[in-house]
Design a protein around this motif. Sequence first.
Motif, PDB file in Angstrom:
ATOM      1  N   ALA A  88       0.910  -1.121  -0.303  1.00 57.92           N
ATOM      2  CA  ALA A  88       0.215  -0.125  -0.109  1.00 57.92           C
ATOM      3  C   ALA A  88       0.486   0.919  -0.335  1.00 57.92           C
ATOM      4  CB  ALA A  88      -1.142  -0.110   0.940  1.00 57.92           C
ATOM      5  N   GLU A  89       1.912   1.350   0.489  1.00 54.95           N
ATOM      6  CA  GLU A  89       3.353   2.426   0.557  1.00 54.95           C
ATOM      7  C   GLU A  89       3.663   2.379  -0.714  1.00 54.95           C
ATOM      8  OE1 GLU A  89       6.356   1.848   3.704  1.00 54.95           O
ATOM      9  OE2 GLU A  89       4.384   1.274   5.293  1.00 54.95           O
ATOM     10  N   LEU A  90       4.027   1.171  -1.221  1.00 57.79           N
ATOM     11  CA  LEU A  90       4.116   1.660  -2.999  1.00 57.79           C
ATOM     12  C   LEU A  90       3.169   2.531  -3.696  1.00 57.79           C
ATOM     13  CD1 LEU A  90       5.919  -1.690  -3.170  1.00 57.79           C
ATOM     14  CD2 LEU A  90       7.052   0.376  -3.068  1.00 57.79           C
ATOM     15  N   ALA A  91       1.872   1.825  -3.295  1.00 59.56           N
ATOM     16  CA  ALA A  91       1.007   2.336  -4.299  1.00 59.56           C
ATOM     17  C   ALA A  91       0.903   3.969  -4.592  1.00 59.56           C
ATOM     18  CB  ALA A  91       0.009   1.347  -3.775  1.00 59.56           C
ATOM     19  N   LYS A 106       3.937  10.108  -8.856  1.00 58.54           N
ATOM     20  CA  LYS A 106       4.374  10.271 -10.060  1.00 58.54           C
ATOM     21  C   LYS A 106       3.828  10.229 -10.759  1.00 58.54           C
ATOM     22  CE  LYS A 106       7.995   6.168  -7.941  1.00 58.54           C
ATOM     23  NZ  LYS A 106       8.273   5.188  -8.763  1.00 58.54           N
ATOM     24  N   ALA A 107       2.659  10.553 -11.077  1.00 60.30           N
ATOM     25  CA  ALA A 107       1.683  11.014 -11.850  1.00 60.30           C
ATOM     26  C   ALA A 107       1.134  11.899 -11.508  1.00 60.30           C
ATOM     27  CB  ALA A 107       1.568   9.805 -13.583  1.00 60.30           C
ATOM     28  N   ALA A 108       0.654  12.820 -13.271  1.00 63.57           N
ATOM     29  CA  ALA A 108      -1.123  12.926 -12.473  1.00 63.57           C
ATOM     30  C   ALA A 108      -1.742  13.144 -13.086  1.00 63.57           C
ATOM     31  CB  ALA A 108      -0.753  15.272 -13.882  1.00 63.57           C
ATOM     32  N   GLY A 109      -3.067  13.028 -12.258  1.00 61.82           N
ATOM     33  CA  GLY A 109      -4.138  12.544 -12.684  1.00 61.82           C
ATOM     34  C   GLY A 109      -4.454  11.427 -11.657  1.00 61.82           C
ATOM     35  N   LEU A 110      -3.512  11.005 -10.997  1.00 64.19           N
ATOM     36  CA  LEU A 110      -3.128   9.999  -9.844  1.00 64.19           C
ATOM     37  C   LEU A 110      -3.644  10.400  -8.268  1.00 64.19           C
ATOM     38  CD1 LEU A 110      -3.481   6.937 -10.686  1.00 64.19           C
ATOM     39  CD2 LEU A 110      -0.328   6.686 -10.835  1.00 64.19           C
ATOM     40  N   SER A 111      -4.073   9.368  -7.720  1.00 67.18           N
ATOM     41  CA  SER A 111      -4.618   9.641  -6.395  1.00 67.18           C
ATOM     42  C   SER A 111      -4.382   7.910  -5.131  1.00 67.18           C
ATOM     43  CB  SER A 111      -5.820  10.002  -5.751  1.00 67.18           C
ATOM     44  OG  SER A 111      -7.026   9.554  -6.472  1.00 67.18           O
ATOM     45  N   CYS A 112      -4.376   8.193  -4.863  1.00 65.32           N
ATOM     46  CA  CYS A 112      -4.229   6.718  -4.406  1.00 65.32           C
ATOM     47  C   CYS A 112      -5.236   6.845  -2.364  1.00 65.32           C
ATOM     48  CB  CYS A 112      -2.743   6.018  -3.722  1.00 65.32           C
ATOM     49  SG  CYS A 112      -2.781   4.393  -2.601  1.00 65.32           S
ATOM     50  N   THR A 113      -5.735   5.762  -2.199  1.00 63.74           N
ATOM     51  CA  THR A 113      -6.971   5.470  -1.148  1.00 63.74           C
ATOM     52  C   THR A 113      -6.533   3.857  -0.570  1.00 63.74           C
ATOM     53  OG1 THR A 113      -8.499   6.702  -2.332  1.00 63.74           O
ATOM     54  CG2 THR A 113      -8.748   5.547  -0.040  1.00 63.74           C
ATOM     55  N   VAL A 114      -6.062   4.154   0.298  1.00 61.82           N
ATOM     56  CA  VAL A 114      -5.157   3.073   1.126  1.00 61.82           C
ATOM     57  C   VAL A 114      -6.579   2.603   2.346  1.00 61.82           C
ATOM     58  CG1 VAL A 114      -3.991   1.398   2.366  1.00 61.82           C
ATOM     59  CG2 VAL A 114      -3.462   2.778   0.895  1.00 61.82           C
ATOM     60  N   PHE A 115      -7.986   1.299   2.896  1.00 67.33           N
ATOM     61  CA  PHE A 115      -8.251   1.219   4.003  1.00 67.33           C
ATOM     62  C   PHE A 115      -7.522   0.815   4.747  1.00 67.33           C
ATOM     63  CE2 PHE A 115     -12.890   0.829   0.794  1.00 67.33           C
ATOM     64  CZ  PHE A 115     -12.351   2.480   1.048  1.00 67.33           C
ATOM     65  N   ASP A 116      -7.140   0.179   5.631  1.00 65.25           N
ATOM     66  CA  ASP A 116      -6.611  -0.328   6.879  1.00 65.25           C
ATOM     67  C   ASP A 116      -7.306  -1.284   7.493  1.00 65.25           C
ATOM     68  OD1 ASP A 116      -8.466   1.342   9.089  1.00 65.25           O
ATOM     69  OD2 ASP A 116      -5.623   1.658   9.342  1.00 65.25           O
ATOM     70  N   GLU A 117      -7.028  -1.896   8.028  1.00 60.88           N
ATOM     71  CA  GLU A 117      -8.264  -3.240   8.844  1.00 60.88           C
ATOM     72  C   GLU A 117      -8.782  -2.632   9.336  1.00 60.88           C
ATOM     73  OE1 GLU A 117      -4.632  -2.921   9.915  1.00 60.88           O
ATOM     74  OE2 GLU A 117      -4.670  -3.267  11.906  1.00 60.88           O
ATOM     75  N   LYS A 118      -9.396  -1.395  10.503  1.00 55.33           N
ATOM     76  CA  LYS A 118     -10.359  -0.756  10.988  1.00 55.33           C
ATOM     77  C   LYS A 118     -10.904  -0.015   9.441  1.00 55.33           C
ATOM     78  CE  LYS A 118      -7.740   0.942  14.839  1.00 55.33           C
ATOM     79  NZ  LYS A 118      -6.702   1.544  14.197  1.00 55.33           N
ATOM     80  N   GLU A 119     -11.039   0.324   8.433  1.00 59.27           N
ATOM     81  CA  GLU A 119     -12.045   0.699   7.294  1.00 59.27           C
ATOM     82  C   GLU A 119     -11.767  -0.422   6.670  1.00 59.27           C
ATOM     83  OE1 GLU A 119     -13.022   3.701   6.716  1.00 59.27           O
ATOM     84  OE2 GLU A 119     -13.706   3.655   5.166  1.00 59.27           O
ATOM     85  N   LEU A 120     -11.616  -1.672   6.467  1.00 62.48           N
ATOM     86  CA  LEU A 120     -11.799  -2.666   5.603  1.00 62.48           C
ATOM     87  C   LEU A 120     -13.668  -3.505   7.080  1.00 62.48           C
ATOM     88  CD1 LEU A 120      -8.821  -4.633   4.989  1.00 62.48           C
ATOM     89  CD2 LEU A 120     -10.521  -3.672   3.999  1.00 62.48           C
ATOM     90  N   ALA A 121     -13.191  -3.131   8.026  1.00 65.60           N
ATOM     91  CA  ALA A 121     -13.969  -3.774   8.933  1.00 65.60           C
ATOM     92  C   ALA A 121     -15.675  -2.777   9.067  1.00 65.60           C
ATOM     93  CB  ALA A 121     -14.199  -3.752  10.619  1.00 65.60           C
ATOM     94  N   ALA A 122     -14.694  -1.476   8.638  1.00 63.83           N
ATOM     95  CA  ALA A 122     -16.258  -0.200   9.043  1.00 63.83           C
ATOM     96  C   ALA A 122     -17.124  -0.908   7.658  1.00 63.83           C
ATOM     97  CB  ALA A 122     -15.517   0.989   8.849  1.00 63.83           C
ATOM     98  N   GLN A 123     -16.295  -1.277   6.721  1.00 61.26           N
ATOM     99  CA  GLN A 123     -16.610  -1.219   5.244  1.00 61.26           C
ATOM    100  C   GLN A 123     -17.200  -2.406   5.013  1.00 61.26           C
ATOM    101  OE1 GLN A 123     -16.733   0.938   2.246  1.00 61.26           O
ATOM    102  NE2 GLN A 123     -15.170   2.373   3.115  1.00 61.26           N
ATOM    103  N   GLY A 124     -17.767  -3.125   5.823  1.00 64.25           N
ATOM    104  CA  GLY A 124     -17.914  -5.172   6.086  1.00 64.25           C
ATOM    105  C   GLY A 124     -17.138  -5.039   4.217  1.00 64.25           C
ATOM    106  N   MET A 125     -15.671  -5.970   4.790  1.00 63.60           N
ATOM    107  CA  MET A 125     -15.097  -6.065   3.806  1.00 63.60           C
ATOM    108  C   MET A 125     -15.079  -7.586   3.700  1.00 63.60           C
ATOM    109  SD  MET A 125     -13.271  -4.259   1.196  1.00 63.60           S
ATOM    110  CE  MET A 125     -14.278  -2.931  -0.173  1.00 63.60           C
ATOM    111  N   GLY A 126     -15.894  -8.565   3.872  1.00 62.57           N
ATOM    112  CA  GLY A 126     -15.590  -9.917   4.964  1.00 62.57           C
ATOM    113  C   GLY A 126     -14.829 -10.778   3.955  1.00 62.57           C
ATOM    114  N   GLY A 127     -14.573 -10.901   2.828  1.00 63.20           N
ATOM    115  CA  GLY A 127     -13.518 -11.277   2.260  1.00 63.20           C
ATOM    116  C   GLY A 127     -11.629 -11.125   2.929  1.00 63.20           C
TER     117      GLY A 127
END
Length: 513
Positions: free
Chosen positions: A211-214, A220-241
Amino acid sequence: MKEIINVEIKTQAVDLSKCETDMLAIGRFSDAKKPDKTISELDSKLGGAIEQVIKLGDFKGKDRTSAVVYGNANIGARRVLLVGLGEEKKATVDTVRKAAALAANRAVEMKVKNLAMALHRPFGGRFDLSAMGRAMAEGTYCGSYRYDEFVTEGENGRLGGISVELIESDSAKIKELQEGLSSGVVTGKAHSYARTIANRPGNVINPAKLAELAKETAKKAAGLSCTVFDEKELAAQGMGGVLAVGSGSQNKPRFIILRYKPANKAAGKLPTIGLVGKAITFDSGGISIKPSANMDEMKLDKSGGTAVLAAVQAAAELKLPVNLYGIVPAAENLPSGTSYRPGDIITTFSGKTVEVQNTDAEGRMILCDAISYAVKQKCEIIIDIATLTGACMVALGQYMAGLMGNDEKLIKQLQEAAEESGEKVWPMPCGEEYAKEMKSKIADLKNVGSKWGGACTGAAFLRQFAGEAKWAHLDIAGVDMIEKSTEFSAEGASGFGVRLLTTYLMNKGKNRK
Ligand code: BES
Ligand code: ZN
Ligand code: ZN
């Protein structure tokens, strides 16, 4: 950390015989009656040394072969590398890509500092020169690549960098070659980047590190952005898989979202494309543990994810007019007291429940959340790429990836991109028969099917999360690794998918419907 081989590549308008270089690579078809005019001029300055090698039968122009002829005072090159192009009628743009890869590979092996290439010449006007320039640049990156960042002893038997020139005497042609070269440098670099990240072992890359690398990539490039969900956010989102698969490891899972929006105002009208890549930073199988033989190869189980990160980066650098998401669910599949178990019933991000029958079928458990997420972001086209099943490798071997999907047009466009990029795919089914096998009696779905058709049942499972989107699936389990180095490439991660996906996006950007 030590850098991978540094490649510098440009074009130069110069006569073949005048080019000052350590090694000049030229191509020859196995059924060529006589060489290209400029090559015969070079040969006459060498006193017929090239024709002599051919007459003696030491070099016949077969593909995967090459021969070295040494220069003399009449020419600028210190060596001439003859590269076999195989039969002329079988040649494609990939022929010149492979020839460039072979030349770059040999140059690195021979510790040659600079290499000139005139490999496009024997093709005459058969292919677009820009496509040839791109292929030669991509081939150069592919062939010169070595993964040796952790070798501390000696020089690793290679120089730190190589400088390459695509040469041509006709300056009008140089322009076209240069155009292709510029895009080939972007895809070539992205390809090498994907290989390096995939090659890094599980103690070096874990979900958080990926995720840090992403995030770095996004800067490095224009128009590019990155969001990372950590384990807490994963739980909040309900990403059970994703949470279930990552639950056995202290290295917690992450959900990486790269977003690329082109500057172009028309972007709003473009269809949104979601690339989804499986990134299991190490797959031990979990509680359904794998046999220990070759388990180390499962560090490459993040190859789909690294291909997506690299392809999105390339799309942004090329400023392609595409509206893009790169979605990479990342987890480490390990057995422990906190692991998910066979028998568990997991509620996925979509709300569908899945009975886990085998914790080693973890790819689909993280991908289903990622595909559902792409649907939620209103992606009209979703392409996932994953080292999903050993069954796909049994079916197709190590030559091509399995291609499944729910939309004929998308499948055809990916087949075309495969043809152009030299990364081969083969169509496989994933319809109702296979989907039926994935029904569970105690949940909506189960994560394994019957004994047979594992690549197809795996894909049929994923299909059910794509909703109304046009969806395609690339099973790269057989092609993610180069087991033994070849004439064109060093061993290790293959980086499969970077060129294929980037080519697909380029074609999409060219307004192919
Ligand atoms: N990562 C593996 C698939 C794989 C196998 C990739 C060989 C590269 C080379 C995947 O997670 C896996 O283990 N799949 C299982 C699925 C089965 C349990 C339904 C497999 O293929 O055996
Ligand atoms: Zn597995
Ligand atoms: Zn896996």
